[in-house]
Design a protein around this motif. Structure first.
Motif, PDB file in Angstrom:
ATOM      1  N   LYS A 224       8.121  -9.597   1.181  1.00  0.00           N
ATOM      2  CA  LYS A 224       8.224  -9.050   2.428  1.00  0.00           C
ATOM      3  C   LYS A 224       7.071  -9.742   3.307  1.00  0.00           C
ATOM      4  O   LYS A 224       6.850 -10.047   4.344  1.00  0.00           O
ATOM      5  CB  LYS A 224       8.333  -7.938   3.044  1.00  0.00           C
ATOM      6  CG  LYS A 224       9.779  -7.403   2.241  1.00  0.00           C
ATOM      7  CD  LYS A 224       9.856  -6.041   2.842  1.00  0.00           C
ATOM      8  CE  LYS A 224      11.367  -5.361   2.354  1.00  0.00           C
ATOM      9  NZ  LYS A 224      11.507  -3.926   2.812  1.00  0.00           N
ATOM     10  N   LYS A 225       5.899 -10.109   2.546  1.00  0.00           N
ATOM     11  CA  LYS A 225       4.758 -10.662   3.091  1.00  0.00           C
ATOM     12  C   LYS A 225       4.618 -12.155   2.570  1.00  0.00           C
ATOM     13  O   LYS A 225       4.738 -12.545   1.191  1.00  0.00           O
ATOM     14  CB  LYS A 225       3.532  -9.957   2.837  1.00  0.00           C
ATOM     15  CG  LYS A 225       3.334  -8.515   3.478  1.00  0.00           C
ATOM     16  CD  LYS A 225       2.044  -7.977   2.987  1.00  0.00           C
ATOM     17  CE  LYS A 225       1.873  -6.776   3.791  1.00  0.00           C
ATOM     18  NZ  LYS A 225       0.871  -5.920   3.577  1.00  0.00           N
ATOM     19  N   THR A 226       4.145 -12.958   3.404  1.00  0.00           N
ATOM     20  CA  THR A 226       3.759 -14.255   3.107  1.00  0.00           C
ATOM     21  C   THR A 226       2.269 -14.393   2.561  1.00  0.00           C
ATOM     22  O   THR A 226       1.369 -13.712   2.922  1.00  0.00           O
ATOM     23  CB  THR A 226       3.639 -14.941   4.565  1.00  0.00           C
ATOM     24  OG1 THR A 226       4.948 -15.108   5.231  1.00  0.00           O
ATOM     25  CG2 THR A 226       3.117 -16.518   4.059  1.00  0.00           C
ATOM     26  N   ALA A 236       7.472 -15.433   3.280  1.00  0.00           N
ATOM     27  CA  ALA A 236       8.173 -14.423   3.276  1.00  0.00           C
ATOM     28  C   ALA A 236       9.658 -14.467   3.330  1.00  0.00           C
ATOM     29  O   ALA A 236      10.025 -15.571   3.861  1.00  0.00           O
ATOM     30  CB  ALA A 236       7.783 -13.174   4.357  1.00  0.00           C
TER      31      ALA A 236
END
Length: 394
Positions: A224-226, A236
């Protein structure tokens, strides 16, 4: 050696096969004492000692002849190979990061170029809209980047209207003359570089532009995080990643712009390298005061761009309100070693400025000495006239 000759054309293989067969047959006949092929006079056999002597001489002569022909053939073959190499060899642009050449194999490509000192973004937006191939992404309040009254927006974000595959093609144009292409083919990038030429101010040399490009790759991760991991940007899984792409584009654009300035500084260093050699050898300095003044101007203009007109020394205000984007920006800056390269460049500029200042002081001293001698000569002329008046008052 013989393998290379045998891989040649069909007539060449036939010729050498015939020569080899004849040579081996002659040597074989002599070694077996078959003297019908070798007679001193008439048709009388030759004693065995003479056979060995003739065999050695014949073998040596054939070997010399064969070696001469092979050397000529290899020389022609090497010349042809060298010409073909010169024709088909393509020079590769020098790269600062060896890993960048392999990034395209890990995902979608990200390529950045700095083509000029500045883009006219307002005119560029109008021209892109008329083409109807890319649509300009209208920025909301969150995406406005350091907008000022005299400059307007500092970045133009466009997306392709017609996608080749499921992944969209996007381009970020920055006002400082840098363009970052996401998932755009090399052919389309070349067309873009020709298209934006009318909107450039202070265009750079084409060889310099191609040599100082930056190449990365990206893909879509499950997190969910880049993140930036293993030299690859992993976006993400969220629907919209425009802000993340802009953040990475901003960092990559700084790196490619810094690369252009580094190349300019290296060119400047080469232009004043002879000064150190002249000073060390005690030769006369081959520069005028006007040339030294221009060198001063070039150095201070480059230092101004590096320290005052860019974001190399500080984080832009845009990222202060978003810690996640600031983290990505700092990761990109650290990946390209922006801080260290900026510090090294400033040290080189300081060294060059010291050398130019030394030459300027030396030329100024010579000018002052010349003025002093002119004054001394004028005083001596005045004293001479006064002496003449004293000797002959009339």
């Amino acid at each position: 050696m013989f393998v290379n000759i045998w891989r040649g054309s069909l007539p060449l293989r036939t010729y050498w096969a015939t020569e080899l067969a004849n040579t081996f047959q002659a040597v074989s006949n002599i070694s077996r004492g078959n003297v019908r092929h070798f007679m001193l006079c008439g048709h009388h056999p030759i004693p065995s000692p003479a056979i060995r002597l003739v065999a050695s001489k014949v073998t040596l002569g054939v070997a010399k002849r064969f070696r001469s022909k092979v050397s000529h053939a290899l020389k022609d073959h090497s010349e042809i190979s060298e010409n073909l190499t010169q024709i088909f060899a393509k020079p590769r642009a020098p790269r600062r990061r060896g890993k960048s050449q392999e990034q395209g194999e890990k995902g979608y490509p990200v390529v950045a170029f700095s083509t000029a000192e500045e883009f006219n973004l307002d005119a560029l937006k109008v021209a892109i809209s008329k083409q109807e191939l890319y649509s300009v992404v209208e920025e909301n309040e969150m995406f406005k980047v350091q907008e000022s009254e005299h400059q307007g927006e500092d970045v133009v974000h466009i997306k392709a209207r017609y996608n080749v595959d499921s992944e969209p093609r996007e381009v970020f144009f920055f006002r400082d003359g840098t363009a970052v292409f996401w998932n755009v083919s090399d052919l389309e990038i070349s067309n873009f570089l020709r298209f934006i030429r009318p909107f450039e101010s202070g265009r750079y040399n084409e060889k310099l532009v191609l040599g100082e490009r930056e190449i990365m790759s990206y893909n879509h991760g499950e997190s969910k995080k880049t993140i930036l991991r293993n030299d690859v940007i992993e976006l993400a899984s969220s629907a919209d990643s425009s802000l993340e792409k802009y953040t990475f584009s901003n960092g990559i654009a700084l790196s490619v712009k810094l690369g252009i300035w580094e190349a300019s500084l290296e060119k400047f260093i080469d232009s004043i390298e002879f000064i150190s050699e002249d000073l060390k050898a005690g030769r006369k300095i081959r520069m005028t005061r006007e040339e030294v003044l221009r060198k001063h101007g070039e150095l201070f203009a480059l230092r101004h761009l590096l320290n005052l007109s860019s974001d190399f020394l500080d984080t832009p205000d845009f990222y202060w309100d978003n810690e996640e984007l600031e983290r990505l920006y700092l990761q990109t800056i650290n990946y390209f070693c922006i801080s260290r390269r900026t510090r090294v460049m400033n040290e080189k500029i300081s060294h060059c400025a010291g050398l130019v200042e030394l030459v300027s002081s030396h030329l100024s001293d010579k000018h002052h000495i010349r003025l002093e001698w002119m004054i001394i000569v004028l005083i001596m002329v005045e004293v001479g006239f006064e002496f003449l008046h004293y000797v002959d008052p009339k």
